[in-house]
Scaffold this motif. Structure first.
Motif, PDB file in Angstrom:
ATOM      1  N   LYS A   1       1.007  48.956 -16.451  1.00 58.08           N
ATOM      2  CA  LYS A   1       0.910  50.357 -16.879  1.00 58.08           C
ATOM      3  C   LYS A   1      -0.486  50.914 -16.666  1.00 58.08           C
ATOM      4  CE  LYS A   1       4.642  50.961 -20.207  1.00 58.08           C
ATOM      5  NZ  LYS A   1       4.913  50.827 -21.642  1.00 58.08           N
ATOM      6  N   CYS A   2      -1.511  50.083 -16.890  1.00 56.56           N
ATOM      7  CA  CYS A   2      -2.893  50.554 -16.703  1.00 56.56           C
ATOM      8  C   CYS A   2      -3.061  51.156 -15.314  1.00 56.56           C
ATOM      9  CB  CYS A   2      -3.902  49.411 -16.803  1.00 56.56           C
ATOM     10  SG  CYS A   2      -3.920  48.553 -18.353  1.00 56.56           S
TER      11      CYS A   2
ATOM     12  N   GLN B   1      -0.544  54.315 -14.677  1.00 57.46           N
ATOM     13  CA  GLN B   1      -0.775  55.551 -15.417  1.00 57.46           C
ATOM     14  C   GLN B   1      -2.226  56.006 -15.409  1.00 57.46           C
ATOM     15  OE1 GLN B   1       1.479  55.969 -18.994  1.00 57.46           O
ATOM     16  NE2 GLN B   1       3.070  54.581 -18.284  1.00 57.46           N
TER      17      GLN B   1
ATOM     18  N   MET C   1      -7.727  53.663 -11.029  1.00 55.00           N
ATOM     19  CA  MET C   1      -7.959  52.226 -11.115  1.00 55.00           C
ATOM     20  C   MET C   1      -7.745  51.533  -9.760  1.00 55.00           C
ATOM     21  SD  MET C   1      -6.223  49.242 -13.418  1.00 55.00           S
ATOM     22  CE  MET C   1      -7.119  49.385 -14.937  1.00 55.00           C
TER      23      MET C   1
ATOM     24  N   LYS D   1     -14.902  46.835 -19.611  1.00 56.56           N
ATOM     25  CA  LYS D   1     -14.104  47.703 -18.729  1.00 56.56           C
ATOM     26  C   LYS D   1     -12.837  48.152 -19.445  1.00 56.56           C
ATOM     27  CE  LYS D   1     -16.739  46.624 -15.134  1.00 56.56           C
ATOM     28  NZ  LYS D   1     -17.530  47.539 -14.340  1.00 56.56           N
ATOM     29  N   CYS D   2     -12.201  47.243 -20.181  1.00 57.54           N
ATOM     30  CA  CYS D   2     -10.979  47.600 -20.921  1.00 57.54           C
ATOM     31  C   CYS D   2     -11.318  48.687 -21.933  1.00 57.54           C
ATOM     32  CB  CYS D   2     -10.404  46.416 -21.687  1.00 57.54           C
ATOM     33  SG  CYS D   2     -10.247  44.899 -20.743  1.00 57.54           S
TER      34      CYS D   2
ATOM     35  N   CYS E   1     -11.593  52.414 -21.107  1.00 55.83           N
ATOM     36  CA  CYS E   1     -10.392  53.255 -21.123  1.00 55.83           C
ATOM     37  C   CYS E   1      -9.645  53.150 -22.450  1.00 55.83           C
ATOM     38  CB  CYS E   1      -9.443  52.876 -20.000  1.00 55.83           C
ATOM     39  SG  CYS E   1     -10.023  53.328 -18.353  1.00 55.83           S
ATOM     40  N   HIS E   2      -9.859  52.073 -23.191  1.00 57.36           N
ATOM     41  CA  HIS E   2      -9.128  51.883 -24.447  1.00 57.36           C
ATOM     42  C   HIS E   2     -10.076  51.930 -25.645  1.00 57.36           C
ATOM     43  CE1 HIS E   2      -5.363  50.988 -22.446  1.00 57.36           C
ATOM     44  NE2 HIS E   2      -6.001  50.166 -21.640  1.00 57.36           N
TER      45      HIS E   2
ATOM     46  N   LEU F   1      -5.830  55.119 -26.309  1.00 56.77           N
ATOM     47  CA  LEU F   1      -4.916  54.062 -26.727  1.00 56.77           C
ATOM     48  C   LEU F   1      -5.716  52.786 -27.040  1.00 56.77           C
ATOM     49  CD1 LEU F   1      -1.784  53.449 -26.731  1.00 56.77           C
ATOM     50  CD2 LEU F   1      -2.182  52.469 -24.468  1.00 56.77           C
TER      51      LEU F   1
ATOM     52  N   CYS G   1     -10.054  40.665 -24.936  1.00 57.28           N
ATOM     53  CA  CYS G   1      -8.859  41.392 -24.480  1.00 57.28           C
ATOM     54  C   CYS G   1      -8.104  40.598 -23.409  1.00 57.28           C
ATOM     55  CB  CYS G   1      -9.210  42.742 -23.880  1.00 57.28           C
ATOM     56  SG  CYS G   1     -10.540  43.664 -24.671  1.00 57.28           S
ATOM     57  N   ILE G   2      -8.844  40.046 -22.452  1.00 56.00           N
ATOM     58  CA  ILE G   2      -8.176  39.447 -21.297  1.00 56.00           C
ATOM     59  C   ILE G   2      -7.435  38.158 -21.671  1.00 56.00           C
ATOM     60  CG2 ILE G   2      -9.721  40.504 -19.623  1.00 56.00           C
ATOM     61  CD1 ILE G   2     -11.157  37.859 -19.323  1.00 56.00           C
TER      62      ILE G   2
ATOM     63  N   HIS H   1      -4.086  39.738 -22.863  1.00 54.00           N
ATOM     64  CA  HIS H   1      -3.388  40.722 -22.020  1.00 54.00           C
ATOM     65  C   HIS H   1      -3.408  40.374 -20.538  1.00 54.00           C
ATOM     66  CE1 HIS H   1      -2.497  43.405 -25.309  1.00 54.00           C
ATOM     67  NE2 HIS H   1      -3.767  43.398 -25.694  1.00 54.00           N
ATOM     68  N   MET H   2      -4.268  39.439 -20.126  1.00 52.78           N
ATOM     69  CA  MET H   2      -4.275  38.947 -18.740  1.00 52.78           C
ATOM     70  C   MET H   2      -4.372  37.422 -18.828  1.00 52.78           C
ATOM     71  SD  MET H   2      -7.019  41.498 -16.835  1.00 52.78           S
ATOM     72  CE  MET H   2      -6.593  40.923 -15.187  1.00 52.78           C
TER      73      MET H   2
ATOM     74  N   ILE I   1      -1.326  43.218 -16.435  1.00 57.38           N
ATOM     75  CA  ILE I   1      -1.933  43.574 -17.729  1.00 57.38           C
ATOM     76  C   ILE I   1      -0.794  44.087 -18.607  1.00 57.38           C
ATOM     77  CG2 ILE I   1      -3.738  44.897 -18.899  1.00 57.38           C
ATOM     78  CD1 ILE I   1      -5.035  45.343 -16.170  1.00 57.38           C
TER      79      ILE I   1
ATOM     80  N   ILE J   1       1.662  43.349 -22.637  1.00 53.82           N
ATOM     81  CA  ILE J   1       1.766  42.730 -23.956  1.00 53.82           C
ATOM     82  C   ILE J   1       2.668  41.510 -23.789  1.00 53.82           C
ATOM     83  CG2 ILE J   1       2.651  43.043 -26.305  1.00 53.82           C
ATOM     84  CD1 ILE J   1       1.946  46.086 -25.869  1.00 53.82           C
TER      85      ILE J   1
HETATM   86  C1  HEC Z   1      -8.875  53.007 -15.763  1.00 51.09           C
HETATM   87  C2  HEC Z   1      -8.508  52.948 -17.163  1.00 51.09           C
HETATM   88  C3  HEC Z   1      -7.970  51.647 -17.703  1.00 51.09           C
HETATM   89  C4  HEC Z   1      -8.598  50.416 -17.741  1.00 51.09           C
HETATM   90  C5  HEC Z   1      -9.944  50.035 -17.137  1.00 51.09           C
HETATM   91  C6  HEC Z   1      -7.730  49.549 -18.485  1.00 51.09           C
HETATM   92  N1  HEC Z   1      -6.586  50.206 -18.875  1.00 51.09           N
HETATM   93 FE1  HEC Z   1      -5.079  49.468 -20.035  1.00 51.09          FE
HETATM   94  N2  HEC Z   1      -4.045  51.171 -19.794  1.00 51.09           N
HETATM   95  C7  HEC Z   1      -4.509  52.322 -19.203  1.00 51.09           C
HETATM   96  C8  HEC Z   1      -3.485  53.344 -19.260  1.00 51.09           C
HETATM   97  C9  HEC Z   1      -3.594  54.762 -18.717  1.00 51.09           C
HETATM   98  C10 HEC Z   1      -2.358  52.754 -19.912  1.00 51.09           C
HETATM   99  C11 HEC Z   1      -1.024  53.377 -20.212  1.00 51.09           C
HETATM  100  C12 HEC Z   1      -1.133  54.122 -21.505  1.00 51.09           C
HETATM  101  C13 HEC Z   1       0.171  54.563 -22.033  1.00 51.09           C
HETATM  102  O1  HEC Z   1       1.156  53.854 -21.907  1.00 51.09           O
HETATM  103  O2  HEC Z   1       0.178  55.644 -22.624  1.00 51.09           O
HETATM  104  C14 HEC Z   1      -2.754  51.400 -20.260  1.00 51.09           C
HETATM  105  C15 HEC Z   1      -1.936  50.491 -20.928  1.00 51.09           C
HETATM  106  C16 HEC Z   1      -2.368  49.250 -21.420  1.00 51.09           C
HETATM  107  C17 HEC Z   1      -1.581  48.352 -22.255  1.00 51.09           C
HETATM  108  C18 HEC Z   1      -0.141  48.552 -22.711  1.00 51.09           C
HETATM  109  C19 HEC Z   1       0.718  47.856 -21.683  1.00 51.09           C
HETATM  110  C20 HEC Z   1       2.200  47.920 -21.932  1.00 51.09           C
HETATM  111  O3  HEC Z   1       2.900  47.337 -21.081  1.00 51.09           O
HETATM  112  O4  HEC Z   1       2.622  48.559 -22.899  1.00 51.09           O
HETATM  113  C21 HEC Z   1      -2.360  47.248 -22.510  1.00 51.09           C
HETATM  114  C22 HEC Z   1      -1.981  46.027 -23.309  1.00 51.09           C
HETATM  115  C23 HEC Z   1      -3.624  47.476 -21.849  1.00 51.09           C
HETATM  116  N3  HEC Z   1      -3.596  48.698 -21.207  1.00 51.09           N
HETATM  117  C24 HEC Z   1      -4.682  46.581 -21.877  1.00 51.09           C
HETATM  118  C25 HEC Z   1      -5.798  46.668 -21.078  1.00 51.09           C
HETATM  119  C26 HEC Z   1      -6.785  45.628 -20.933  1.00 51.09           C
HETATM  120  C27 HEC Z   1      -6.757  44.301 -21.660  1.00 51.09           C
HETATM  121  C28 HEC Z   1      -7.715  46.074 -20.046  1.00 51.09           C
HETATM  122  C29 HEC Z   1      -8.924  45.323 -19.520  1.00 51.09           C
HETATM  123  C30 HEC Z   1      -8.646  44.079 -18.803  1.00 51.09           C
HETATM  124  C31 HEC Z   1      -7.323  47.417 -19.638  1.00 51.09           C
HETATM  125  N4  HEC Z   1      -6.162  47.740 -20.272  1.00 51.09           N
HETATM  126  C32 HEC Z   1      -8.046  48.224 -18.747  1.00 51.09           C
HETATM  127  C33 HEC Z   1      -5.766  52.487 -18.609  1.00 51.09           C
HETATM  128  C34 HEC Z   1      -6.694  51.499 -18.417  1.00 51.09           C
END
Ligand code: HEC
Ligand code: HEC
Ligand code: HEC
Ligand code: HEC
Ligand code: HEC
Ligand code: HEC
Ligand code: HEC
Length: 411
Positions: free
Chosen positions: A304-305, A308, A312, A334-335, A338-339, A344, A360-361, A364-365, A393, A395
């Protein structure tokens, strides 16, 4: 020698030699020596040439797994041991002994049952920086083979090469194997399908010019115009579309891409459309069936990252010029970028995330077992998977054990 020559001739001679040497140096300087010519006609000059103007990037680049992923054999580049007692690998049907001589390293192979005579093969190229392991290649005149022996870092042992049988063998190495571990190789067969090469034109490592394109003209331009601070003859990767920026990494991190549509495995250069050159035979396979080994792109694209956010790409988290392995803090930042608070954020209770050091990783990774990259660590042993960081990336149902040593510098 008459004295007179020593007095007048010698200084003249020195002057003459000096002058020739100087002008030769000068033209060498302006014309960097070309290591190989790409199929598009552009010359590769090697990262040592970039040093004079991009010292900072060069200094960190040479410490990366990319730069070190292929090398000539030396005591430092080969991770396996040649010491008596640690230099033997027993297979069901063969015994391999690794022997070092001054300046050269060999694999001796002896069949246990058949009456074959012992073979002796030289380690000529080292593949793999040694993060997880290494394989070794050998030349027979200008044909290239993979040796039976490989090395596995987690156990610090010699192993049978992945997917090799238990009897003595060697495997031809063509472009389909070399393409991700060297910058350029010139196959004698235009499709890249043979294991015969122009040996002198091998450019080792995933070097600057694999990502930026052959740079002979760029170097020539800036050496001739030292005051010019606008870039000449070099692609601006920053200005490329998201897909073309991704393609630079995707050529090697999206599975085998064995379906060659145009040219050969080394034809693609940064800035072009990768899909027009090569594709995977499988497309649209569900992400839980993609292997974590060598397919970071397929997994990231399913997250999703990635889906959406508009921007990225691989460089959102990775600096292509530095070795970031084990640097969990850098990635977690980095996470959070955006978070963070306003966006979120993690739903899990803080007491739970704290147990994993808020890493985080780790959750989630997660480190995940590869289905395609498996090794046998002993003679009788079962195949065990190599663990690789998943780029899906998401849950995950089960939280990882605290054994994720992503911040310990080596996984
Ligand atoms: C460039 C921005 C960006 C970065 C960097 C980023 N994310 Fe996200 N991430 C998002 C967006 C946008 C969504 C979707 C949000 C939504 O569902 O409303 C998301 C969704 C998620 C979700 C929900 C996934 C799901 O399937 O429901 C998780 C968990 C998550 N991110 C973890 C991480 C982690 C851990 C990192 C670092 C390794 C990371 N993100 C880095 C933008 C980012
Ligand atoms: C004689 C000096 C010189 C040499 C040698 C040189 N460069 Fe450059 N390069 C420059 C200058 C000047 C610029 C523009 C200013 C800057 O970005 O530092 C530049 C810019 C670049 C850029 C940035 C392009 C952009 O997006 O703006 C890249 C990439 C690059 N060089 C790659 C290389 C590589 C790879 C090599 C070695 C094969 C190399 N350069 C060797 C002088 C040189
Ligand atoms: C020519 C093929 C190739 C290209 C292009 C390439 N990679 Fe790699 N990459 C590899 C190989 C091979 C390895 C394994 C290196 C090793 O340990 O021997 C690797 C390893 C890595 C690693 C792990 C580093 C470590 O310390 O273990 C990261 C992260 C990575 N690549 C990211 C990228 C990114 C980001 C890009 C694009 C900017 C990229 N790669 C472009 C082939 C490539
Ligand atoms: C499509 C690209 C690709 C091809 C083809 C490929 N590799 Fe790799 N290889 C990678 C990547 C990417 C990694 C590291 C990251 C990972 O495992 O996802 C890697 C890792 C390795 C490693 C471990 C390196 C280390 O430092 O841990 C070895 C050894 C290796 N490959 C050998 C080979 C050999 C031998 C061949 C040819 C038979 C081959 N590879 C073909 C992309 C490729
Ligand atoms: C794995 C691929 C890869 C390798 C290897 C690589 N680069 Fe880059 N380089 C990139 C990417 C991608 C960018 C664009 C980064 C961005 O947009 O943020 C870049 C940006 C640059 C820039 C622009 C300025 C900057 O710092 O962003 C220069 C200059 C440069 N690289 C020089 C080099 C030199 C010199 C080498 C070798 C010593 C090298 N690169 C090796 C992928 C690579
Ligand atoms: C949201 C952040 C993020 C993005 C985007 C991302 N990565 Fe990673 N990558 C990581 C983290 C975190 C690690 C684990 C680093 C470590 O353990 O030291 C990693 C590790 C890797 C490794 C080594 C895997 C292993 O287990 O050896 C490779 C190869 C890699 N990334 C390639 C890529 C490529 C190619 C892309 C783009 C398609 C990409 N990454 C995009 C965060 C990211
Ligand atoms: C101990 C494991 C763990 C750690 C560490 C962790 N998370 Fe989570 N995260 C989870 C779990 C489990 C969920 C799902 C919780 C739920 O739905 O009740 C989740 C949910 C999320 C979500 C989705 C929230 C939503 O509203 O759907 C995002 C985004 C996220 N985490 C980001 C992060 C970031 C960023 C970090 C690091 C600062 C982090 N997580 C650290 C386990 C973890």
């Amino acid at each position: 020698m008459p004295k007179i020559l020593a007095f007048t001739g010698l200084p003249l001679l020195i002057l003459l030699i000096w002058h020739c040497k100087d002008s030769q140096l000068e033209s060498d300087y302006f014309n960097p020596s070309v290591l190989a010519t790409h199929y598009n006609g552009e010359g590769f000059v090697g990262s040592a040439t970039c040093l004079e103007c991009h010292a900072e990037i060069y200094d960190t680049h040479i410490q990366t797994a990319h730069f070190n992923t292929s090398a000539l054999p030396t005591e430092q580049s080969i991770k396996g041991s040649f010491d008596a007692g640690s230099n033997i690998l027993e297979l069901k049907e063969a015994e391999l002994t690794m022997v070092s001589e001054p300046g050269a390293f060999y694999q001796h192979a002896q069949s246990k049952f058949r009456n074959d005579k012992e073979t002796r093969s030289k380690f000529d190229l080292v593949i793999g920086s040694g993060v997880k392991g290494q394989s070794y290649l050998t030349w027979e005149t200008d044909t290239l083979y993979q040796l039976q022996v490989s090395y596995y870092t987690p156990t610090d042992r010699w192993i049978n090469s992945p997917n090799f049988p238990e009897y003595m063998t060697k495997r031809p190495v063509n472009d389909a194997c070399l393409k991700c571990h060297v910058t350029f190789a010139e196959n004698k067969e235009p499709t890249g399908g043979s294991n015969q090469y122009v040996k002198e034109h091998l450019v080792l490592g995933v070097d600057c010019e694999r990502c930026h394109g052959p740079a002979q003209k760029h170097v020539l331009h800036h050496r001739n115009n030292p005051k010019d601070s606008t870039v000449g003859y070099m692609l601006h990767l920053k200005n490329l579309s998201r897909q073309k920026r991704l393609d630079i990494c995707v050529q090697c991190h999206s599975g085998l891409r064995a379906r060659q549509i145009k040219g050969n495995p080394f034809s693609f250069v940064a800035g072009e459309d990768l899909e027009a050159y090569s594709q995977n035979f499988y497309t649209g396979r569900p992400e839980n069936e993609l292997d974590v080994h060598g397919n970071q792109y397929g997994l990231l694209k399913s997250s999703k990252c990635f889906q959406q956010s508009l921007t990225m790409d691989c460089t959102t988290c990775h600096d292509p010029h530095t070795n970031q392995r084990g640097n969990a803090n850098t990635f977690n930042r980095k996470c959070i970028g955006c978070h963070g608070a306003a966006q979120l954020t993690c739903k899990l209770d803080v007491s739970e995330t704290a147990k994993m050091g808020n890493n985080c990783i780790a959750c989630h990774m997660p480190l995940s077992p590869s289905k395609s990259m498996q090794v046998k660590v002993d003679k009788e042993g079962m195949a065990i998977p190599v663990y690789i960081r998943s780029h899906l990336i998401a849950i995950y149902d089960s939280l990882p054990q605290k054994t994720d040593r992503s911040d310990a510098g080596n996984d």
